[in-house]
Write a protein that holds these residues in place. Structure first.
Motif, PDB file in Angstrom:
ATOM      1  N   PHE A 101       5.806  10.243   4.554  1.00 44.83           N
ATOM      2  CA  PHE A 101       6.208  10.680   3.219  1.00 44.83           C
ATOM      3  C   PHE A 101       5.216  11.628   2.560  1.00 44.83           C
ATOM      4  O   PHE A 101       5.512  12.209   1.522  1.00 44.83           O
ATOM      5  CB  PHE A 101       6.442   9.469   2.317  1.00 44.83           C
ATOM      6  N   GLY A 102       4.003  11.754   3.092  1.00 35.42           N
ATOM      7  CA  GLY A 102       3.002  12.637   2.512  1.00 35.42           C
ATOM      8  C   GLY A 102       2.272  12.046   1.329  1.00 35.42           C
ATOM      9  O   GLY A 102       1.477  12.708   0.686  1.00 35.42           O
ATOM     10  N   GLY A 103       2.546  10.807   1.018  1.00 37.27           N
ATOM     11  CA  GLY A 103       1.916  10.131  -0.111  1.00 37.27           C
ATOM     12  C   GLY A 103       2.683   8.869  -0.427  1.00 37.27           C
ATOM     13  O   GLY A 103       3.507   8.407   0.372  1.00 37.27           O
ATOM     14  N   THR A 104       2.446   8.336  -1.608  1.00 42.48           N
ATOM     15  CA  THR A 104       3.106   7.086  -1.987  1.00 42.48           C
ATOM     16  C   THR A 104       4.579   7.323  -2.317  1.00 42.48           C
ATOM     17  O   THR A 104       4.995   8.445  -2.647  1.00 42.48           O
ATOM     18  CB  THR A 104       2.418   6.449  -3.206  1.00 42.48           C
ATOM     19  N   ILE A 105       5.329   6.225  -2.242  1.00 45.36           N
ATOM     20  CA  ILE A 105       6.733   6.250  -2.640  1.00 45.36           C
ATOM     21  C   ILE A 105       6.967   5.169  -3.689  1.00 45.36           C
ATOM     22  O   ILE A 105       6.272   4.158  -3.726  1.00 45.36           O
ATOM     23  CB  ILE A 105       7.683   6.043  -1.440  1.00 45.36           C
ATOM     24  N   ALA A 106       7.951   5.415  -4.529  1.00 48.54           N
ATOM     25  CA  ALA A 106       8.337   4.440  -5.553  1.00 48.54           C
ATOM     26  C   ALA A 106       9.045   3.260  -4.905  1.00 48.54           C
ATOM     27  O   ALA A 106       9.696   3.395  -3.866  1.00 48.54           O
ATOM     28  CB  ALA A 106       9.262   5.091  -6.578  1.00 48.54           C
ATOM     29  N   HIS A 107       8.917   2.116  -5.496  1.00 50.04           N
ATOM     30  CA  HIS A 107       9.681   0.941  -5.093  1.00 50.04           C
ATOM     31  C   HIS A 107      11.166   1.267  -5.262  1.00 50.04           C
ATOM     32  O   HIS A 107      11.559   1.906  -6.242  1.00 50.04           O
ATOM     33  CB  HIS A 107       9.359  -0.253  -5.999  1.00 50.04           C
ATOM     34  N   TRP A 138       0.800  -1.225   0.000  1.00 48.23           N
ATOM     35  CA  TRP A 138       0.000   0.000   0.000  1.00 48.23           C
ATOM     36  C   TRP A 138       0.836   1.279   0.000  1.00 48.23           C
ATOM     37  O   TRP A 138       0.374   2.306  -0.507  1.00 48.23           O
ATOM     38  CB  TRP A 138      -0.997  -0.008   1.165  1.00 48.23           C
ATOM     39  N   ILE A 139       2.058   1.245   0.520  1.00 44.27           N
ATOM     40  CA  ILE A 139       2.872   2.483   0.519  1.00 44.27           C
ATOM     41  C   ILE A 139       3.222   2.921  -0.895  1.00 44.27           C
ATOM     42  O   ILE A 139       3.607   4.066  -1.104  1.00 44.27           O
ATOM     43  CB  ILE A 139       4.151   2.357   1.375  1.00 44.27           C
ATOM     44  N   HIS A 140       3.036   2.017  -1.865  1.00 48.46           N
ATOM     45  CA  HIS A 140       3.308   2.336  -3.267  1.00 48.46           C
ATOM     46  C   HIS A 140       2.046   2.671  -4.051  1.00 48.46           C
ATOM     47  O   HIS A 140       2.108   3.522  -4.941  1.00 48.46           O
ATOM     48  CB  HIS A 140       4.014   1.158  -3.955  1.00 48.46           C
ATOM     49  N   ILE A 141       0.929   2.030  -3.725  1.00 53.94           N
ATOM     50  CA  ILE A 141      -0.225   2.116  -4.633  1.00 53.94           C
ATOM     51  C   ILE A 141      -1.486   2.739  -4.020  1.00 53.94           C
ATOM     52  O   ILE A 141      -2.480   2.889  -4.720  1.00 53.94           O
ATOM     53  CB  ILE A 141      -0.564   0.729  -5.202  1.00 53.94           C
ATOM     54  N   ASP A 142      -1.446   3.127  -2.756  1.00 50.69           N
ATOM     55  CA  ASP A 142      -2.635   3.707  -2.109  1.00 50.69           C
ATOM     56  C   ASP A 142      -2.300   5.115  -1.616  1.00 50.69           C
ATOM     57  O   ASP A 142      -1.892   5.319  -0.469  1.00 50.69           O
ATOM     58  CB  ASP A 142      -3.080   2.822  -0.947  1.00 50.69           C
ATOM     59  N   PRO A 143      -2.482   6.135  -2.485  1.00 52.51           N
ATOM     60  CA  PRO A 143      -2.091   7.498  -2.126  1.00 52.51           C
ATOM     61  C   PRO A 143      -2.762   8.026  -0.852  1.00 52.51           C
ATOM     62  O   PRO A 143      -2.105   8.696  -0.044  1.00 52.51           O
ATOM     63  CB  PRO A 143      -2.500   8.336  -3.347  1.00 52.51           C
ATOM     64  N   GLU A 144      -4.044   7.728  -0.665  1.00 55.95           N
ATOM     65  CA  GLU A 144      -4.754   8.246   0.508  1.00 55.95           C
ATOM     66  C   GLU A 144      -4.188   7.634   1.798  1.00 55.95           C
ATOM     67  O   GLU A 144      -3.910   8.338   2.766  1.00 55.95           O
ATOM     68  CB  GLU A 144      -6.260   7.982   0.413  1.00 55.95           C
TER      69      GLU A 144
END
Length: 160
Positions: A58-64, A44-50
């Motif tokens: 991080f304030g949003g998603t991060i890249a792998h 979810w840290i990559h694909i779930d912005p909310e």
């Protein structure tokens, strides 16, 4: 001098010097989502912005991390060309790799290369080690640093 000898001498002359800086590339959410789909890494840290905005620092998603690393090939294409007599280049691996700063969705990245070593392995192969830094625009600490090995394969003496 043969093509391989000429290429080796040119690389040796560059040791310790910056040999290329790539263009910037934007790592946006669609790119992150595509990478998640291809690698089956749907954390979810990559694909779930909310959720990432609510539950991470991080304030949003991060890249792998491996997405960031995979862009090294693109950055190398911006910075290196085939030497005369070279028939291919092969990714040979890494001696060191560290992920230092998460890449937030929407960040712009570029690669910076420094020539470290070059070794002639045989009549057709040069093993090049470059220091790679992947920078995040506007961020002091890079996304990653690595010592990247590349094998430059040249035509054999009987191939001419």
């Amino acid at each position: 001098m043969s093509h391989i000898e000429t290429a080796k001498a040119a690389m040796e002359a560059q040791m310790g010097q910056e040999v290329g800086v790539s263009d910037w590339i934007t790592v946006d959410q669609p790119m992150i989502d595509q990478f998640a789909n291809v690698t089956h890494d749907n954390q979810w840290i990559h694909i779930d912005p909310e959720r990432a905005a609510a539950e991470t620092p991080f304030g949003g998603t991060i890249a792998h991390g491996f997405l960031t690393l995979s862009l090294a090939s693109r950055f190398a294409y911006d910075c290196f060309s085939m030497a005369p007599g070279q028939v291919m280049g092969i990714n040979y691996g890494f001696n060191k790799l560290r992920f230092l700063t998460p890449v937030t969705a929407g960040s712009r990245l570029r690669g910076r290369f420094v020539m470290k070593t070059v070794t002639q392995r045989n009549a057709t192969d040069l093993l090049r080690e470059t220091g790679l830094t992947i920078e995040i625009e506007g961020v002091e600490t890079p996304a990653l640093i690595a010592d990247w090995l590349g094998l430059a394969v040249f035509e054999g003496p009987n191939d001419r």
